[in-house]
Design a protein around this motif. Structure first.
Motif, PDB file in Angstrom:
ATOM      1  N   ALA A  21     -17.118  83.031  60.830  1.00 20.47           N
ATOM      2  CA  ALA A  21     -18.549  82.950  60.513  1.00 20.47           C
ATOM      3  C   ALA A  21     -18.775  82.820  59.003  1.00 20.47           C
ATOM      4  O   ALA A  21     -19.606  82.017  58.558  1.00 20.47           O
ATOM      5  CB  ALA A  21     -19.280  84.179  61.064  1.00 20.47           C
ATOM      6  N   LEU A  22     -18.022  83.590  58.214  1.00 26.62           N
ATOM      7  CA  LEU A  22     -18.159  83.503  56.753  1.00 26.62           C
ATOM      8  C   LEU A  22     -17.743  82.118  56.265  1.00 26.62           C
ATOM      9  O   LEU A  22     -18.392  81.524  55.394  1.00 26.62           O
ATOM     10  CB  LEU A  22     -17.297  84.574  56.073  1.00 26.62           C
ATOM     11  CG  LEU A  22     -17.749  86.029  56.233  1.00 26.62           C
ATOM     12  CD1 LEU A  22     -16.680  86.972  55.697  1.00 26.62           C
ATOM     13  CD2 LEU A  22     -19.075  86.279  55.516  1.00 26.62           C
ATOM     14  N   ALA A  23     -16.657  81.591  56.823  1.00 25.97           N
ATOM     15  CA  ALA A  23     -16.193  80.258  56.432  1.00 25.97           C
ATOM     16  C   ALA A  23     -17.210  79.197  56.844  1.00 25.97           C
ATOM     17  O   ALA A  23     -17.445  78.228  56.119  1.00 25.97           O
ATOM     18  CB  ALA A  23     -14.829  79.962  57.060  1.00 25.97           C
ATOM     19  N   ASN A  24     -17.831  79.392  57.997  1.00 24.04           N
ATOM     20  CA  ASN A  24     -18.852  78.449  58.469  1.00 24.04           C
ATOM     21  C   ASN A  24     -20.030  78.405  57.498  1.00 24.04           C
ATOM     22  O   ASN A  24     -20.496  77.329  57.095  1.00 24.04           O
ATOM     23  CB  ASN A  24     -19.308  78.901  59.872  1.00 24.04           C
ATOM     24  CG  ASN A  24     -20.105  77.827  60.601  1.00 24.04           C
ATOM     25  OD1 ASN A  24     -20.476  76.811  60.031  1.00 24.04           O
ATOM     26  ND2 ASN A  24     -20.360  78.048  61.865  1.00 24.04           N
ATOM     27  N   PHE A  73     -20.012  79.303  54.353  1.00 21.02           N
ATOM     28  CA  PHE A  73     -19.502  78.700  53.114  1.00 21.02           C
ATOM     29  C   PHE A  73     -19.467  77.171  53.230  1.00 21.02           C
ATOM     30  O   PHE A  73     -19.924  76.458  52.328  1.00 21.02           O
ATOM     31  CB  PHE A  73     -18.107  79.269  52.830  1.00 21.02           C
ATOM     32  CG  PHE A  73     -17.356  78.580  51.733  1.00 21.02           C
ATOM     33  CD1 PHE A  73     -17.638  78.844  50.401  1.00 21.02           C
ATOM     34  CD2 PHE A  73     -16.353  77.668  52.036  1.00 21.02           C
ATOM     35  CE1 PHE A  73     -16.942  78.197  49.381  1.00 21.02           C
ATOM     36  CE2 PHE A  73     -15.649  77.027  51.027  1.00 21.02           C
ATOM     37  CZ  PHE A  73     -15.950  77.292  49.697  1.00 21.02           C
ATOM     38  N   CYS A  74     -18.940  76.663  54.330  1.00 18.58           N
ATOM     39  CA  CYS A  74     -18.871  75.210  54.529  1.00 18.58           C
ATOM     40  C   CYS A  74     -20.269  74.594  54.538  1.00 18.58           C
ATOM     41  O   CYS A  74     -20.510  73.557  53.904  1.00 18.58           O
ATOM     42  CB  CYS A  74     -18.154  74.875  55.842  1.00 18.58           C
ATOM     43  SG  CYS A  74     -16.361  75.066  55.753  1.00 18.58           S
ATOM     44  N   ARG A  87     -21.644  74.200  51.172  1.00 22.25           N
ATOM     45  CA  ARG A  87     -20.977  73.192  50.355  1.00 22.25           C
ATOM     46  C   ARG A  87     -21.065  71.788  50.934  1.00 22.25           C
ATOM     47  O   ARG A  87     -20.410  70.869  50.436  1.00 22.25           O
ATOM     48  CB  ARG A  87     -19.477  73.551  50.220  1.00 22.25           C
ATOM     49  CG  ARG A  87     -19.215  74.829  49.460  1.00 22.25           C
ATOM     50  CD  ARG A  87     -19.686  74.696  48.016  1.00 22.25           C
ATOM     51  NE  ARG A  87     -19.462  75.900  47.271  1.00 22.25           N
ATOM     52  CZ  ARG A  87     -18.536  76.023  46.315  1.00 22.25           C
ATOM     53  NH1 ARG A  87     -17.780  75.009  45.981  1.00 22.25           N
ATOM     54  NH2 ARG A  87     -18.406  77.172  45.691  1.00 22.25           N
ATOM     55  N   GLY A  88     -21.796  71.642  52.028  1.00 25.38           N
ATOM     56  CA  GLY A  88     -21.879  70.329  52.666  1.00 25.38           C
ATOM     57  C   GLY A  88     -20.570  69.902  53.303  1.00 25.38           C
ATOM     58  O   GLY A  88     -20.267  68.713  53.411  1.00 25.38           O
ATOM     59  N   LEU A  89     -19.764  70.894  53.723  1.00 25.93           N
ATOM     60  CA  LEU A  89     -18.491  70.601  54.381  1.00 25.93           C
ATOM     61  C   LEU A  89     -18.654  70.770  55.889  1.00 25.93           C
ATOM     62  O   LEU A  89     -19.427  71.615  56.345  1.00 25.93           O
ATOM     63  CB  LEU A  89     -17.401  71.554  53.884  1.00 25.93           C
ATOM     64  CG  LEU A  89     -17.064  71.475  52.408  1.00 25.93           C
ATOM     65  CD1 LEU A  89     -16.197  72.664  51.986  1.00 25.93           C
ATOM     66  CD2 LEU A  89     -16.338  70.163  52.102  1.00 25.93           C
ATOM     67  N   LEU A 113     -15.145  80.670  45.109  1.00 26.97           N
ATOM     68  CA  LEU A 113     -15.943  81.646  45.862  1.00 26.97           C
ATOM     69  C   LEU A 113     -16.919  82.439  44.985  1.00 26.97           C
ATOM     70  O   LEU A 113     -17.517  83.416  45.449  1.00 26.97           O
ATOM     71  CB  LEU A 113     -15.004  82.610  46.606  1.00 26.97           C
ATOM     72  CG  LEU A 113     -14.150  81.962  47.700  1.00 26.97           C
ATOM     73  CD1 LEU A 113     -13.159  82.965  48.269  1.00 26.97           C
ATOM     74  CD2 LEU A 113     -15.029  81.402  48.811  1.00 26.97           C
TER      75      LEU A 113
END
Lengths: 252, 252
Positions: free
Chosen positions: A177-180, A182-183, A186-188, A232
């Motif tokens: 969830a944190l990576a989601n 973050f992505c 960042r438009g990732l 980060l």
């Protein structure tokens, strides 16, 4: 076996659907506080709906009490008068909370994350326990009859396994969830990480996780770690988690 | 396409095996410092082995430089004289480190954890980049020809995605490893957690991780959290990680 399920949430729904697949068993009913969910589930597995204060409830070989941890001690005892064996499904609750309800009681803890909105039934190993060898054997046989693995586990070990389950599932999902987030910021495209996530889980069937560790921390690649920490900077919580887990991998 | 692979480690091995499955491509050779690994890989994918100082190397349409991050800048430039397009495979290294080697350069970063001892080839999405539209189009076409997804991603975004990959894969695997050690110490069977681990990963295909969060922290079940922390008393590092990730889920 004649089975009564109490509850209409995630655990009740998935277990009812699972049991319904095995004609050797008969679902006697869904007993639930929540009428709308309860009736819907009862209808989906072709059985009757009962309210908690309905009397008498059908006589069951096995009653599975799936309601969430806290209210386990708050039922009117007569509800369980007509069952041969009463089990709860909680990982972190002693089997003995059921002693006051029934002479035959135990635990049938699904070591799986169950969500009723998922339309397939995942593989579910069960940790089981009871107040007698006879009841434990009955639970072993029941798990086997629904093609599921089981292990006898007392309160203390079940709590420990529940703790480990939180680590490998709830915390892992939180990292996803944190990576989601973050992505997204960042438009990732987070979906590009799905194959990596699946592979990281799937290869545990081949080797132990410690032998499979990869990444900058295990390589002691301090340059990359510093670059990542800079990336980060605007995500302080994830940065803190990155730093702690990296230290842990580095063995500090 | 005529392809030359430099390296004989995890990335070289898995990419060579993958490319070897597609007869539209011809592997011209494996170029490696490590003779034993290099010869073994070359033989496995039915191509020739070259040492780094062999001259001349075969003329390639695409040369894939898979050696680990640091030595990317330490090759004799003439090695790359005969290639049309030179790419590296590193997530956290700028494409521009290749500028000194070739007029046509770029990145073919496999967003996957590649281990040569795993006997299947996982799904590998690629993040690609290059110094020209023509080269980028060539990389897009190449990924498509080996039935792999690709996304054009500049240095900055690739570093960010590499950071996210560390979070969802390296850290996740470390949580598996910590839980494995904990289970071993408690006489618990870690393998019983495999279905849960798989399900936690697999259901990301159905919903976003934040909507799938379960466990005591998201339920604000402080009693269970305290019980778990007590269980972890003899595992101080895991206890620290438990506390931080729980705080993060609680939103503190």
């Amino acid at each position: 076996m004649k089975i009564l399920i109490i509850g209409s949430g995630n655990v009740a729904t998935v277990l009812a659907r699972l049991i319904y697949q095995f004609p050797a068993h008969k679902l006697l009913g869904i007993v639930a506080r929540n009428q709308s969910n309860g009736r819907m589930l009862a209808s989906a597995v072709n059985t009757d709906f009962f309210e908690l204060n309905d009397q008498p409830l059908p006589k069951a070989d096995l009653t599975i009490l799936t309601t969430s941890d806290e209210p386990l001690t708050k039922f009117e005892p007569h509800i369980f008068d007509s069952t041969n064996l009463l089990v709860h499904t909680a990982g972190a609750v002693s089997k003995d909370v059921l002693k006051k309800y029934s002479a035959n009681y135990g635990v049938l803890y699904p070591l799986q994350s169950l969500r009723k909105e998922v339309d397939y039934i995942p593989e579910i190993p069960f940790l089981i326990d009871s107040n007698s060898v006879k009841n434990t054997n009955l639970l072993i046989e029941f798990c086997s009859s629904i093609k599921s693995a089981s292990e006898e586990t007392n309160d203390e070990k079940r709590l420990a396994m529940h703790t480990a389950a939180v680590v490998v599932s709830n915390f892992t999902n939180h990292l996803y969830a944190l990576a989601n987030t973050f992505c997204d910021n960042r438009g990732l495209n987070f979906n590009m990480l799905h194959p990596l996530i699946m592979e990281t889980a799937a290869r545990l069937n081949y080797a132990s996780p410690s032998s499979l560790q990869t990444g900058p921390a295990i390589r002691k690649d301090i340059v990359t770690i510093k670059n990542h920490l800079t990336v980060l900077d605007n995500h302080p919580r994830l940065k803190e988690i990155y730093a702690l887990l990296t230290q842990s991998i580095l063995g500090n």
